[in-house]
Design an enzyme around this catalytic site. Structure first.
Site, PDB file in Angstrom:
ATOM      1  N   LYS A  81       5.594  56.260  94.806  1.00  0.00           N
ATOM      2  CA  LYS A  81       5.038  57.333  93.963  1.00  0.00           C
ATOM      3  C   LYS A  81       5.417  58.691  94.546  1.00  0.00           C
ATOM      4  O   LYS A  81       5.421  58.872  95.775  1.00  0.00           O
ATOM      5  CB  LYS A  81       3.513  57.167  93.897  1.00  0.00           C
ATOM      6  CG  LYS A  81       2.823  58.097  92.924  1.00  0.00           C
ATOM      7  CD  LYS A  81       1.325  57.789  92.845  1.00  0.00           C
ATOM      8  CE  LYS A  81       0.604  58.662  91.840  1.00  0.00           C
ATOM      9  NZ  LYS A  81      -0.837  58.330  91.734  1.00  0.00           N
ATOM     10  N   SER A 156      -2.589  57.633  87.081  1.00  0.00           N
ATOM     11  CA  SER A 156      -1.447  58.502  87.260  1.00  0.00           C
ATOM     12  C   SER A 156      -0.212  57.816  87.841  1.00  0.00           C
ATOM     13  O   SER A 156       0.885  58.369  87.735  1.00  0.00           O
ATOM     14  CB  SER A 156      -1.844  59.662  88.170  1.00  0.00           C
ATOM     15  OG  SER A 156      -2.191  59.198  89.449  1.00  0.00           O
ATOM     16  N   SER A 180      -6.074  55.259  89.516  1.00  0.00           N
ATOM     17  CA  SER A 180      -4.645  55.497  89.263  1.00  0.00           C
ATOM     18  C   SER A 180      -3.679  54.404  89.696  1.00  0.00           C
ATOM     19  O   SER A 180      -2.497  54.470  89.361  1.00  0.00           O
ATOM     20  CB  SER A 180      -4.209  56.802  89.919  1.00  0.00           C
ATOM     21  OG  SER A 180      -4.528  57.859  89.066  1.00  0.00           O
TER      22      SER A 180
END
Ligand code: GLN
Length: 481
Positions: A81, A156, A180
């Site tokens: 990420k 996210s 997330s």
């Protein structure tokens, strides 16, 4: 080369690497080719690190040639990420604010994976500074859900979940502040795990809300999640909140397991009946395998979103104060211009941050301001304690709590962007574990209208092993893996 290379689990890939069925370079190249073929459509990645990936793969191949013992994650291609730092590579956190930022050091999780010789393929798309549930808040572009490209992958960590679901990486790292990791995993039909708060170091993770943030794995099986978690976990001198895992009682599987089913998690406004039905079927499967279902109540769950949207923005407003256009990040400063310091702050932050980030900074600054602190922030902390106590009480009688991960399956692009509140409600079942600091994992438990549904397993603090044992057995009885 056989395209099956991109469908392997970590363990399968590891075994085939050491028996020289294929090389680490071949495994990496096959993933790169697949990314090049599919990512123009999915858009899971914001940048790639292919050169480094191939160089690391070659080092792994050299060790195989020498007959060295390999770590379980050696040569395994992974996606990271974009709020986790890899030295020398761009780390944007999905924000224009950091569009050109290059990380100057490795996050501790990256260092730990490097020790095992994991191959990093690139950085994945995300909602700006991890604020969102659809990846639509990325400053760059939205990511598509590989199961149905007209729908969001969740967020996210939407890029990480989409990369794993579309076989663009064997596993990925995400971060989870209110869901997330688990929510995108659930939307994309993969496994996502948030460890106990403190089990994994946050050093080198761009802070969103420091009392809630945790890094964790996104994988295609529970066993893979366990392998990655074991590589990540441990105390780190660079993160004072990280700890050595306490040894706690754990269960070894479904037989005799007491599974708590909280009534508040099956009956909220907007709950999709197909999601509920899939999760209820999963509970029946677990019962058939010898588990005992126990009805429980977590009465303060109804306050979780309100509490989260006070505590999280408060922490966001202080953590994001550092992006001021002077020290680093996007800047409107021009030498010889008329702007005074306050103008530079104001303009850089107005242009560098997106709407959702600005909304949360303002909300957080407000709840922390004199006169409102006691009314909002202090009260929210007190209710947070109540939520934690609910779980403590429940775990006196059960080993694991099972719930849906989200109230709905993946929604369409644009469906919730106009109404932030409906987007916030997505996280009603995931946020309580963050507020309480508990470990929680989402795993696929069927489909509704062609879309994946996630089953969430929550365990007591540091009882990750119980989650893995139950999750692996559930996968075994339902999918035969
Ligand atoms: N979707 C939640 C939010 O917008 C959770 C985000 C996260 O876990 N980083 O805050």
């Amino acid at each position: 080369m056989d395209n099956k290379l991109i469908t392997l689990s970590i363990k399968q890939a590891h075994e085939k690497l050491i028996t020289k069925e294929f090389s680490a370079r071949e495994l990496t190249k096959e993933h790169i080719a697949h990314i090049e073929k599919t990512d123009g459509n999915i858009r899971a990645y914001v940048s790639n690190t292919f050169d480094d990936a191939l160089a690391e793969a070659d080092r792994v191949d050299e060790r195989i040639r020498l007959g060295d013992v390999l770590s379980p994650l050696a040569g395994i291609p992974a996606a990271i990420k974009d709020n986790i730092l890899i030295r020398g590579h761009r780390a944007t956190a999905g924000s224009k604010m950091l569009e050109t930022y290059i990380a100057s050091y490795d996050a501790t999780v990256i260092e730990r994976l490097r020790k095992q010789q994991t191959v990093f393929l690139g950085k994945t798309n995300m909602d700006e500074f991890a604020m969102g549930s659809s990846t639509e808040n990325s400053a760059f572009f939205p990511t598509k859900n590989p199961v149905d490209v007209s729908r969001v992958p969740g967020g996210s960590s939407g890029g990480s979940a989409a990369a794993v679901a579309s076989h663009q990486a064997v596993f990925a790292l995400g971060s989870d502040t209110g869901g997330s990791i688990r929510q995108p995993a659930s939307f994309c039909g993969v496994v996502g795990m948030k460890p106990t708060y403190g089990a994994v170091s946050r050093h080198g993770l761009m802070a969103m809300a420091s009392s809630l943030d945790q890094i964790g794995p996104i994988t295609r099986s529970v066993e893979d999640a366990e392998l990655v978690f074991q590589a990540l976990a441990g105390k780190d001198p660079f993160d004072a909140t990280s700890v050595t895992a306490r040894s706690v009682p754990v269960i070894k599987g479904l037989r005799g397991a007491r599974i708590g089913v909280p009534k508040e998690y099956f009956d909220v406004e907007g709950m999709d009946t197909g999601v509920r039905a899939s999760v209820e079927r999963a509970l029946v499967e677990m019962e058939k395998a010898g588990a005992k279902l126990v009805a429980i109540s977590l009465p303060n769950t109804k306050h979780a979103i309100s509490v989260y949207y006070i505590i999280m923005p408060a922490e966001v407003s202080s953590n994001l104060a550092r992006y001021d256009g002077i020290r680093y990040g996007y800047s409107t400063y021009k030498a010889g211009g008329d702007d005074v310091l306050a103008d530079v702050y104001e303009r850089s932050r107005s242009e560098g941050f997106g709407k959702e980030v600005q909304r949360r900074i303002m909300l957080g600054t407000y709840v922390l301001s004199a006169g409102y602190y006691d009314a909002y922030y202090k009260k929210a902390q007190q209710v947070r304690t109540k939520i934690k106590e609910d779980f403590e009480k429940a775990f006196e009688n059960v080993d694991i709590i099972a719930t849906p991960t989200t109230p709905t399956s993946a929604f369409r692009f644009g469906e919730k962007t106009k109404d932030p509140l409906s987007m916030y409600l997505e996280d009603i079942f995931t946020i309580p574990a963050n507020l309480a600091g508990l470990p929680a994992l989402s795993l696929p438990c069927g489909m509704t209208n062609g879309l994946p549904v996630g089953l969430q397993l929550v365990a007591p603090w540091f009882a990750e092993e119980s989650i893995f044992a139950v999750g692996k057995e559930y996968e075994h009885v339902t999918r035969g893996v």
